[in-house]
Design an enzyme around this catalytic site. Sequence first.
Site, PDB file in Angstrom:
ATOM      1  N   SER A   1      38.079 -19.551  15.364  1.00 53.89           N
ATOM      2  CA  SER A   1      38.645 -19.178  16.655  1.00 53.89           C
ATOM      3  C   SER A   1      40.076 -19.692  16.805  1.00 53.89           C
ATOM      4  O   SER A   1      40.457 -20.703  16.220  1.00 53.89           O
ATOM      5  CB  SER A   1      37.804 -19.754  17.792  1.00 53.89           C
ATOM      6  OG  SER A   1      36.512 -19.212  17.783  1.00 53.89           O
TER       7      SER A   1
HETATM    8  N1  SAH Z   1      32.900 -21.514  16.551  1.00 53.63           N
HETATM    9  C1  SAH Z   1      33.717 -20.986  15.475  1.00 53.63           C
HETATM   10  C2  SAH Z   1      33.929 -19.512  15.569  1.00 53.63           C
HETATM   11  C3  SAH Z   1      32.682 -18.776  15.334  1.00 53.63           C
HETATM   12  S1  SAH Z   1      32.871 -17.053  15.069  1.00 53.63           S
HETATM   13  C4  SAH Z   1      35.058 -21.707  15.439  1.00 53.63           C
HETATM   14  O1  SAH Z   1      35.180 -22.767  16.009  1.00 53.63           O
HETATM   15  O2  SAH Z   1      35.971 -21.233  14.810  1.00 53.63           O
HETATM   16  C5  SAH Z   1      31.268 -16.544  15.614  1.00 53.63           C
HETATM   17  C6  SAH Z   1      30.104 -17.017  14.782  1.00 53.63           C
HETATM   18  O3  SAH Z   1      28.935 -16.539  15.440  1.00 53.63           O
HETATM   19  C7  SAH Z   1      30.052 -16.467  13.374  1.00 53.63           C
HETATM   20  O4  SAH Z   1      29.936 -17.514  12.452  1.00 53.63           O
HETATM   21  C8  SAH Z   1      28.788 -15.585  13.367  1.00 53.63           C
HETATM   22  O5  SAH Z   1      28.100 -15.593  12.143  1.00 53.63           O
HETATM   23  C9  SAH Z   1      27.978 -16.221  14.462  1.00 53.63           C
HETATM   24  N2  SAH Z   1      26.960 -15.356  15.077  1.00 53.63           N
HETATM   25  C10 SAH Z   1      27.031 -14.041  15.377  1.00 53.63           C
HETATM   26  N3  SAH Z   1      25.890 -13.624  15.929  1.00 53.63           N
HETATM   27  C11 SAH Z   1      25.059 -14.695  15.994  1.00 53.63           C
HETATM   28  C12 SAH Z   1      23.728 -14.889  16.467  1.00 53.63           C
HETATM   29  N4  SAH Z   1      22.994 -13.909  16.982  1.00 53.63           N
HETATM   30  N5  SAH Z   1      23.216 -16.129  16.372  1.00 53.63           N
HETATM   31  C13 SAH Z   1      23.910 -17.153  15.840  1.00 53.63           C
HETATM   32  N6  SAH Z   1      25.183 -17.030  15.380  1.00 53.63           N
HETATM   33  C14 SAH Z   1      25.740 -15.818  15.446  1.00 53.63           C
END
Ligand code: SAH
Length: 209
Positions: free
Chosen positions: A60
């Site tokens: 992010s």
């Molecule tokens: N928190 C991270 C950004 C995460 S991007 C940061 O600090 O940079 C979003 C994440 O959500 C991805 O890794 C994706 O695999 C996960 N994701 C998507 N759908 C999901 C679900 N249903 N349950 C758990 N994780 C999920």
Amino acid sequence: MTSRRTRDRLVQRLKDNGIQSEVVLEQIRNVPRHLFVDEALASRAYEDTALPIGLGQTISQPWVVARMTEALLENFEGETVLEIGTGCGYQTAVLAPLVKKIYTVERLPELMRKTRRRLREIDIYNVQFRVGDGWEGWPKYAPYDGIIVAAAAPELPEKLLQQLAPNGRMIIPVGPPRYQDLLQVTRRDDHFEEVSLGAVCFVPLVHGK
Ligand code: SAH
């Protein structure tokens, strides 16, 4: 590229763009974001931008992480936070020293494995990890004082609302792909209070494992 000056520049940029919480800004300065991206992208780690981390996912944007953390912690008196969408763990690392315990859920095991190791390497120990479907939350340790969701849901996930403690607060992007509203949802006695924090863009909260 990892110098004090580079990080100060990022912090100044976030301040200029409205981030006010000193503890959050200090965390942005402290967390080594270059360790959360591929080496090839390390030189861009302190730009205020999302970057690819493989498997079609992104780390992010620092401003978004700062804004979500600030919104979650404003007048926060709780102890536990449920995080959905661990990804590379950058949001987790920014938040971890500011709360007692984080329970974090990610659907991709490969990503989770690396993240678990990375957070241990930078001495973060108050995080419990689970590979699973974030739409289900993590009932075992509910209710949570805070919930932070790092992937976009088309509507508020009912099960996450149920796992929020009284007066607990959830920060979650809600809306269609490419454009969502970042919502702050607070659980009151008989209703949920919603405040919009502005437009954001997240990868989708995928259904199922
Ligand atoms: N928190 C991270 C950004 C995460 S991007 C940061 O600090 O940079 C979003 C994440 O959500 C991805 O890794 C994706 O695999 C996960 N994701 C998507 N759908 C999901 C679900 N249903 N349950 C758990 N994780 C999920």
